[in-house]
Design an enzyme around this catalytic site. Structure first.
Site, PDB file in Angstrom:
ATOM      1  N   ILE A  99     -28.261   8.835 -17.919  1.00 46.64           N
ATOM      2  CA  ILE A  99     -29.879   9.150 -17.474  1.00 46.64           C
ATOM      3  C   ILE A  99     -31.294   8.391 -18.086  1.00 46.64           C
ATOM      4  CG2 ILE A  99     -29.744  11.582 -17.839  1.00 46.64           C
ATOM      5  CD1 ILE A  99     -31.514  11.964 -14.910  1.00 46.64           C
ATOM      6  N   CYS A 100     -32.527   7.951 -17.602  1.00 41.72           N
ATOM      7  CA  CYS A 100     -33.277   7.315 -18.233  1.00 41.72           C
ATOM      8  C   CYS A 100     -33.155   6.636 -19.568  1.00 41.72           C
ATOM      9  CB  CYS A 100     -33.741   8.768 -19.656  1.00 41.72           C
ATOM     10  SG  CYS A 100     -35.305   8.442 -19.334  1.00 41.72           S
ATOM     11  N   ALA A 101     -33.131   6.837 -20.381  1.00 46.04           N
ATOM     12  CA  ALA A 101     -33.244   5.877 -21.499  1.00 46.04           C
ATOM     13  C   ALA A 101     -31.520   5.702 -21.877  1.00 46.04           C
ATOM     14  CB  ALA A 101     -33.184   5.942 -22.777  1.00 46.04           C
TER      15      ALA A 101
END
Length: 180
Positions: A99-101
């Site tokens: 998730i995310c980066a």
């Protein structure tokens, strides 16, 4: 076994929300501390991992989960243990979730080639060979599950529950956390 890797600078909600939802669904999840047993999140919240990375020995995990946050995702990317865990998981067809980066960790290893995926805006260049969605917040493509960021942590966690336990269990967990 399911493993959630934590490294200093991880985004707390992206780690703890999915962890909570998985455990509510009865999934045994072990948190692995990369570089330490007690990690400090991006917002200075300290979390004790279940095991330090040197104790990680599973050559056939069922699922690997990588939360984002910076520099947490970079610390995961630089870990030889995370690298080995991802390679073993990929070889065995396990779920690879980020998730995310953190999808950049998968992308830099070529694990997203030909897959649909999402990430935090600005990290798309690291998703080598992936078809990056402009509209979705959580994307599952086979054994790959990715999400955009902290705001998608709940939906991401439910997607992990559904992948392991089915839609009915995911719906039951979802309804159990909302007041009626």
């Amino acid at each position: 076994m399911v493993y959630l890797f934590l490294a200093n600078g991880f985004e707390e909600i992206e780690a703890l929300c999915p962890l909570d939802l998985l455990r509510r669904a009865g999934v045994e999840v072990t948190t692995v501390g990369v570089g330490a047993e007690t990690l400090c999140g991006a917002h200075k919240i300290k979390v004790a991992a279940d095991i330090p990375e040197i104790m990680y020995r599973d050559s056939s995990p069922e699922m690997i989960i990588l939360p984002g946050g910076m520099p947490g995702a970079e610390n995961l990317d630089n870990s030889r243990i995370v690298d080995a865990a991802l390679k073993a998981a990929s070889k065995n067809g396990a779920f690879l979730c980020a998730i995310c980066a953190a999808p950049m960790v998968l992308g830099k290893r070529g694990m997203l080639k030909g897959k649909n995926a999402v990430c935090f805006p600005g990290f798309e260049e690291y998703l080598d060979g992936a078809q990056v969605s402009e509209t979705e917040t959580v994307v599952r493509d086979g054994n790959i599950i990715t999400a955009k960021g902290m705001g998608a942590a709940f939906e991401f966690g439910l997607a992990l529950v559904e992948a392991l336990k089915g839609k009915e269990v995911a719906e039951r967990v979802k309804s159990s956390v909302f007041a009626k």
